[in-house]
Design a protein around this motif. Structure first.
Motif, PDB file in Angstrom:
ATOM      1  N   VAL A   1       0.773  -5.424  -7.322  1.00 30.12           N
ATOM      2  CA  VAL A   1       0.142  -5.934  -8.216  1.00 30.12           C
ATOM      3  C   VAL A   1      -1.311  -6.675  -7.950  1.00 30.12           C
ATOM      4  CG1 VAL A   1      -0.895  -7.081 -10.610  1.00 30.12           C
ATOM      5  CG2 VAL A   1       1.312  -6.056  -9.947  1.00 30.12           C
ATOM      6  N   ILE A   2      -2.704  -5.802  -8.028  1.00 33.81           N
ATOM      7  CA  ILE A   2      -3.736  -6.335  -7.059  1.00 33.81           C
ATOM      8  C   ILE A   2      -4.776  -6.734  -8.346  1.00 33.81           C
ATOM      9  CG2 ILE A   2      -5.472  -5.605  -5.562  1.00 33.81           C
ATOM     10  CD1 ILE A   2      -3.300  -3.229  -4.444  1.00 33.81           C
ATOM     11  N   PRO A   3      -5.643  -8.364  -8.021  1.00 35.18           N
ATOM     12  CA  PRO A   3      -5.716  -8.375  -8.982  1.00 35.18           C
ATOM     13  C   PRO A   3      -7.327  -8.265  -8.865  1.00 35.18           C
ATOM     14  CG  PRO A   3      -4.718 -10.366  -8.451  1.00 35.18           C
ATOM     15  CD  PRO A   3      -3.910  -9.137  -7.199  1.00 35.18           C
ATOM     16  N   MET A   4      -7.637  -7.617 -10.099  1.00 35.69           N
ATOM     17  CA  MET A   4      -9.461  -7.047 -10.658  1.00 35.69           C
ATOM     18  C   MET A   4     -10.054  -8.140  -9.653  1.00 35.69           C
ATOM     19  SD  MET A   4     -10.961  -8.457 -14.636  1.00 35.69           S
ATOM     20  CE  MET A   4      -9.623  -7.360 -14.632  1.00 35.69           C
ATOM     21  N   GLY A   5     -10.973  -7.256  -9.196  1.00 35.94           N
ATOM     22  CA  GLY A   5     -11.713  -7.904  -7.785  1.00 35.94           C
ATOM     23  C   GLY A   5     -11.343  -8.412  -6.716  1.00 35.94           C
ATOM     24  N   THR A   6     -10.254  -7.570  -6.547  1.00 35.61           N
ATOM     25  CA  THR A   6      -9.371  -8.439  -5.273  1.00 35.61           C
ATOM     26  C   THR A   6     -10.557  -7.381  -4.446  1.00 35.61           C
ATOM     27  OG1 THR A   6      -7.560  -8.881  -5.768  1.00 35.61           O
ATOM     28  CG2 THR A   6      -7.567  -8.692  -3.718  1.00 35.61           C
ATOM     29  N   THR A   7     -10.554  -7.376  -2.895  1.00 34.73           N
ATOM     30  CA  THR A   7     -10.873  -6.380  -1.605  1.00 34.73           C
ATOM     31  C   THR A   7      -9.819  -6.127  -1.300  1.00 34.73           C
ATOM     32  OG1 THR A   7     -13.109  -7.035  -1.979  1.00 34.73           O
ATOM     33  CG2 THR A   7     -12.542  -5.771   0.166  1.00 34.73           C
ATOM     34  N   TYR A   8      -9.265  -5.160  -0.567  1.00 31.56           N
ATOM     35  CA  TYR A   8      -8.109  -4.767  -0.638  1.00 31.56           C
ATOM     36  C   TYR A   8      -8.402  -3.407   0.486  1.00 31.56           C
ATOM     37  CZ  TYR A   8      -6.576  -1.202  -3.855  1.00 31.56           C
ATOM     38  OH  TYR A   8      -7.051  -0.128  -4.740  1.00 31.56           O
ATOM     39  N   GLN A   9      -6.848  -2.947   1.353  1.00 36.68           N
ATOM     40  CA  GLN A   9      -6.857  -2.500   2.656  1.00 36.68           C
ATOM     41  C   GLN A   9      -5.537  -1.715   2.377  1.00 36.68           C
ATOM     42  OE1 GLN A   9      -8.930  -3.212   6.471  1.00 36.68           O
ATOM     43  NE2 GLN A   9     -10.304  -1.048   5.988  1.00 36.68           N
ATOM     44  N   LEU A  10      -5.182  -0.811   2.249  1.00 36.56           N
ATOM     45  CA  LEU A  10      -3.749   0.160   2.588  1.00 36.56           C
ATOM     46  C   LEU A  10      -3.742   0.149   4.006  1.00 36.56           C
ATOM     47  CD1 LEU A  10      -3.335   1.600  -0.988  1.00 36.56           C
ATOM     48  CD2 LEU A  10      -2.498  -0.327  -0.296  1.00 36.56           C
ATOM     49  N   GLU A  11      -2.933  -0.413   4.888  1.00 37.54           N
ATOM     50  CA  GLU A  11      -1.781   0.464   6.173  1.00 37.54           C
ATOM     51  C   GLU A  11      -0.587   0.985   5.725  1.00 37.54           C
ATOM     52  OE1 GLU A  11      -3.034  -1.829  10.296  1.00 37.54           O
ATOM     53  OE2 GLU A  11      -1.110  -1.570   9.436  1.00 37.54           O
ATOM     54  N   PHE A  12      -0.977   2.373   5.765  1.00 35.26           N
ATOM     55  CA  PHE A  12      -0.206   3.510   5.821  1.00 35.26           C
ATOM     56  C   PHE A  12       1.472   3.466   6.892  1.00 35.26           C
ATOM     57  CE2 PHE A  12      -2.547   4.989   2.409  1.00 35.26           C
ATOM     58  CZ  PHE A  12      -1.523   4.346   1.510  1.00 35.26           C
ATOM     59  N   LYS A  13       2.273   3.127   7.239  1.00 30.28           N
ATOM     60  CA  LYS A  13       2.456   3.198   8.499  1.00 30.28           C
ATOM     61  C   LYS A  13       3.258   5.021   9.052  1.00 30.28           C
ATOM     62  CE  LYS A  13       7.637   3.149   9.685  1.00 30.28           C
ATOM     63  NZ  LYS A  13       9.218   3.076   9.397  1.00 30.28           N
ATOM     64  N   ASP A  14       3.165   5.915   7.587  1.00 29.54           N
ATOM     65  CA  ASP A  14       2.669   7.795   8.377  1.00 29.54           C
ATOM     66  C   ASP A  14       1.616   8.436   7.105  1.00 29.54           C
ATOM     67  OD1 ASP A  14       4.634   8.148   6.146  1.00 29.54           O
ATOM     68  OD2 ASP A  14       6.560   7.705   8.151  1.00 29.54           O
ATOM     69  N   GLU A  15       2.067   9.526   6.915  1.00 27.52           N
ATOM     70  CA  GLU A  15       1.132  10.358   6.114  1.00 27.52           C
ATOM     71  C   GLU A  15       2.115  10.756   5.070  1.00 27.52           C
ATOM     72  OE1 GLU A  15       1.560  14.582   8.339  1.00 27.52           O
ATOM     73  OE2 GLU A  15      -0.280  14.011   8.395  1.00 27.52           O
TER      74      GLU A  15
END
Ligand SMILES: [Fe+2]
Length: 387
Positions: A150-164
């Motif tokens: 759950v990512i609150p409105m207005g939160t800057t984020y990046q997703l780092e995935f382990k693989d594809e």
């Protein structure tokens, strides 16, 4: 809601001088919701969060609606969504209305060259497949399959995935997600009869301060456009923060099912509520134990809800021919029920292994052009085969 949390260094009082070793001030930011009347956090930055260098041309990402009005049971094969390297492009809207957009995504690459911020919506990313780290200024939050992020409105984020290999079911919610009111006491604590508890909520735990200058691109989504903003400092330059507003993870595997002697109604599966919709989690559980019980659900007309089920794993007891990643939509206006044969088959069974996420919307959903490409066109006739 998650409770008070704090990471890193913060001063003893709000809104007082908080200085670095060189004597200069840290930049304080209050991130607040509902007009400074609801959840908020206070963050302390190496640099002010306002150092805009430039803005590129915005571009439109408005979902293209194929059917504005729907009066038919439908089914979509979500795993037919094509993997896509870029996170923003990977998000395929399928069902939308004024309260939420439901997207499917199979991103194959971590977000290395930009950050993303949804300033119009709280995002719930259900991780069907994949593992990695959700990075925000509040710290890093590790995730794995089964997590609701759950990512609150207005939160800057990046997703780092382990693989594809990643599959996400995304609810872009134009109102804040909350836990059902009946599960929360006056002070905000989850009550004893709730199927989950504060210990099941995972908070950002690792705060790394990126005191960096340069050119940092944040793709800011507002309404249906994306505005590429360039900032002169890293958005995760926080030295410390505290408050109640931050992203968190809640695994579907930590949901403790509520069972009974006879069939329990759908609200026992509820996880979240928001403006004009609710979410539920169907998890492996023991079946009803009345000697004459019918574990499969009754036919039902939930007359004010469009019902969206997203099938995650296991056999879904009331449906036949269900695939992982399949979405069914049962709209307002007509009843639906178990598929032929599934009621008899459920009698005497001891448990179910089903795993699914449900979204019930109180306003009708529209169907996008992309969703039509995933559709099993004959689904609406799938109840009649034994007649
Ligand atoms: Fe249903």
């Amino acid at each position: 809601m998650p409770h008070y949390h704090s990471l890193g260094k913060i001063p003893p009082k709000r809104h007082v001088q908080f200085r670095k070793e060189d004597g200069s001030l840290y930049a304080e930011q209050v991130v607040s919701t509902e007009g400074f009347s609801d959840l908020y956090s206070i963050t302390y930055h190496e640099h002010p969060p306002t150092l805009v260098k430039g803005i590129d041309e915005p571009f439109d990402v408005k979902p293209e609606v194929a059917y504005e009005k729907n009066m038919q049971n439908r089914s979509f094969q979500g795993f037919q969504v094509k993997p896509e390297a870029d996170y923003i492009k990977s998000r395929v809207p399928v069902l939308v209305n004024n309260d939420l957009y439901i997207h499917l995504a199979a991103p194959t690459r971590s977000m290395n060259d930009y950050f993303f911020k949804n300033s119009s919506a709280t995002e719930m990313l259900f991780v069907h497949e994949g593992e990695g780290s959700l990075k925000t200024m509040y710290g890093f939050l590790e995730f794995k399959a089964g997590d609701h992020l759950v990512i609150p409105m207005g939160t800057t984020y990046q997703l780092e995935f382990k693989d594809e290999n990643n599959r996400l079911f995304i609810v872009e919610s134009f109102s804040h997600l909350r836990f059902p009111k009946r599960y929360v006491n006056h002070n905000g604590q989850l009550l004893e009869h709730a199927p989950f508890y504060e210990r099941d909520l995972r908070k950002p735990e690792r705060l790394e301060t990126f005191n960096e200058k340069g050119d940092f691109k944040i793709m800011i989504k507002k309404n249906d456009s994306i505005y590429p903003y360039h900032y002169a400092t890293h958005p995760f330059d926080v030295i410390g923060w505290d408050g109640y507003l931050y992203p968190y993870a809640f695994s579907i595997h930590d949901f403790e099912p509520i069972t009974g002697r006879v069939h329990q109604p759908p609200p026992v599966h509820q996880t979240f509520e928001a403006r004009n919709y609710v979410m539920c989690a169907f998890v492996p559980r023991l079946y009803d134990y009345h000697p004459e019980a019918i574990p499969a659900p009754y036919n039902h007309a939930n007359v004010e809800s469009d019902e969206v089920l997203y099938y995650v794993d296991g056999d879904f007891m009331s449906r036949k021919h269900v695939e992982k990643g399949q979405i069914t939509l049962h709209p307002i206006g007509i009843p639906h029920g178990p598929h032929p044969g599934t009621i008899e088959k459920s009698i005497g069974a001891k448990e179910t292994r089903e795993l699914a996420v449900m979204v019930d919307t109180f306003k009708p959903l529209m169907i996008t052009k992309q969703a039509l490409e995933l559709e099993d066109k004959d689904y609406y006739k799938s109840w009649i085969e034994n007649l």
